[in-house]
Each structure stands twice: as C-alpha cells, then as structure tokens.
Motif scaffolding. Structure first.
Motif, PDB file in Angstrom:
ATOM      1  N   SER A  52       0.917  -1.422  -0.082  1.00  0.00           N
ATOM      2  CA  SER A  52       0.014   0.021   0.026  1.00  0.00           C
ATOM      3  C   SER A  52       0.978   1.293  -0.110  1.00  0.00           C
ATOM      4  O   SER A  52       2.236   1.229   0.270  1.00  0.00           O
ATOM      5  N   THR A  53       0.371   2.428  -0.317  1.00  0.00           N
ATOM      6  CA  THR A  53       1.013   3.465  -0.392  1.00  0.00           C
ATOM      7  C   THR A  53       1.624   4.016   1.102  1.00  0.00           C
ATOM      8  O   THR A  53       2.733   4.291   1.108  1.00  0.00           O
ATOM      9  N   GLN A  54       0.946   3.654   2.147  1.00  0.00           N
ATOM     10  CA  GLN A  54       1.158   3.911   3.450  1.00  0.00           C
ATOM     11  C   GLN A  54       2.584   2.948   3.686  1.00  0.00           C
ATOM     12  O   GLN A  54       3.381   3.509   4.522  1.00  0.00           O
ATOM     13  N   GLN A  55       2.299   1.823   3.445  1.00  0.00           N
ATOM     14  CA  GLN A  55       3.472   0.799   3.805  1.00  0.00           C
ATOM     15  C   GLN A  55       4.521   1.098   2.847  1.00  0.00           C
ATOM     16  O   GLN A  55       5.766   1.163   3.466  1.00  0.00           O
ATOM     17  N   ALA A  56       4.491   1.445   1.614  1.00  0.00           N
ATOM     18  CA  ALA A  56       5.477   2.084   0.865  1.00  0.00           C
ATOM     19  C   ALA A  56       6.233   3.221   1.231  1.00  0.00           C
ATOM     20  O   ALA A  56       7.593   3.442   1.423  1.00  0.00           O
ATOM     21  N   ALA A  57       5.620   3.951   1.928  1.00  0.00           N
ATOM     22  CA  ALA A  57       6.082   5.575   2.503  1.00  0.00           C
ATOM     23  C   ALA A  57       7.146   4.967   3.649  1.00  0.00           C
ATOM     24  O   ALA A  57       8.266   5.504   3.833  1.00  0.00           O
TER      25      ALA A  57
END
Length: 220
Positions: A52-57
């Motif tokens: 996910s974008t949050q995990q990727a960040a």
C-alpha cells in the motif's frame, strides 16, 4: 538510456498520492526497452505495487533515510559529512547551471533522482558524466538494496546497466575500499541547497513537463 533514467527517477520518488500513476507510467514503457533493462525495472515495479502507499512510504524511510549505506545522495558515499562534500556538490550544481537550469531549493543536487531527471530531460552527456564519476557508490547502493532485499535494487541495477565501466578491476578495488572504510566521518554543518529541473513525460522525453516528488520536496 534516457527512458531508463526517467523511469528510475519516478520509482525513487517518495510514495505519495501520485505513486500509483507513476508506477503505471513506468510499467507502460517496459516493452520499449531491451530485456536486460526491462527485467530489473519490471521487478522493481512489481515489488513496489505489492504494498500500500502507506506501507511503501514507511519502507522508503526505512530503506533510504535510516541507513547511511543506502543513501541516495551520491556525494555522501565519497565525502561523508565533511567540508569536501560541499565542494563535491558544486560539481552537480555547476553541471546543471552550465546546461541552463538552476539548482533546486528543495533537494540537494546530488540526490540520485535529481541526477537521473537531469540526464533524462536536460543533458544526457552531463548526466552520464556524473553517474560515471559515482559508479562505485551506485554499485554499493545496489548491493545494499539486494541484501535487504528491496524492490529498489532492480531500479538501481537498471541504471548501472546504462553506465559504462571502463576499468572493472579498479571499480572493484574502490568499491572494496569504500565498503571497508566507509565515507569520511568529519562532522560539519552543510547548508542544504538543490536544483530546479524540468521533468518530462516518459513517453515523450522531448515534450510536456510533469513534476515528481522526492521525500524532501518537489522537482518541477
């Protein structure tokens, strides 16, 4: 070469709300590249799409911001936090200025994504010269990312495939020395400064600008 560099500059952008669009853009051009370049980029895209974008960040910060041996700032590898690093960064800034673009105010000029965008959209020869001069740091960065392992390793591997290695033996010796000794450790204050470079669409490298975002700010 320009296509690979622009693609990797997009992959190295800090994950934000535009992340999915950037990944889709890179995936769309893979068929235009030879297998030795498309394959590592495809691995990078697939690995990044899996989170996910949050995990990727969170992964981005863990990967690049909390470990010096995975720094995206090329002069850190050769100069560390020393007075010499400021002079080394001037090489990047002056290269940009010589081609008619100003160093940005929101990112250091030696950030790998900035260098790649410059080479892809402004001056291939100038970008290549900077990457050739810092090929050993790129090799060490790739190795560190592969050891994690990280999907970003494929992105850096694709860049290395576009940068000639005139003397492999000398490269190995320098890489071994830098890996063993690390960057110089003198601690000094450095005033952050960086370049504003036009960023162009992957599918039309000579037309249409599109900004990307790195962790420290936007490269327009």
């Amino acid at each position: 070469r320009r296509l690979v560099w622009q693609a990797v500059s997009l992959l190295l952008a800090y994950p934000d709300e535009d992340r999915a669009a950037r990944l889709a853009l890179v995936a769309r051009v893979l068929d235009e590249l030879p297998p030795n370049l498309a394959s590592p980029l495809a691995d990078a895209v697939a690995g990044l799409e899996a989170s996910s974008t949050q995990q990727a960040a969170e992964d981005y910060v863990q990967t690049f911001d909390l470990r010096r041996r995975r720094s995206l700032f090329l002069t850190y590898w050769t100069d560390g936090d020393t007075r010499n690093r400021g002079n080394s960064m001037l090489l990047f800034a002056n290269t940009y200025r010589d081609c008619g673009v100003e160093p940005p105010s929101d990112e250091l000029p030696d950030h790998l994504a900035v260098v790649l965008e410059f080479g892809a959209t402004v001056d291939v020869a100038g970008g290549l010269a900077l990457l050739e001069k810092h090929r050993v740091p790129l090799e060490l960065l790739r190795c560190a990312l592969e050891e994690m392992p990280s999907p970003y390793a494929g992105a850096v591997a694709a860049v290395l495939a576009t940068v000639p290695e005139p003397d492999p033996a000398a490269t190995r010796l320098e890489a071994q020395r830098l890996a063993e000794q690390g960057p110089p450790a003198e601690s000094v204050g450095l005033s952050p400064y960086a370049v504003t470079i036009p960023v162009q669409d992957l599918t039309a490298p000579l037309r249409g600008h599109a900004g990307i975002t790195t962790r420290a700010g936007e490269v327009r």
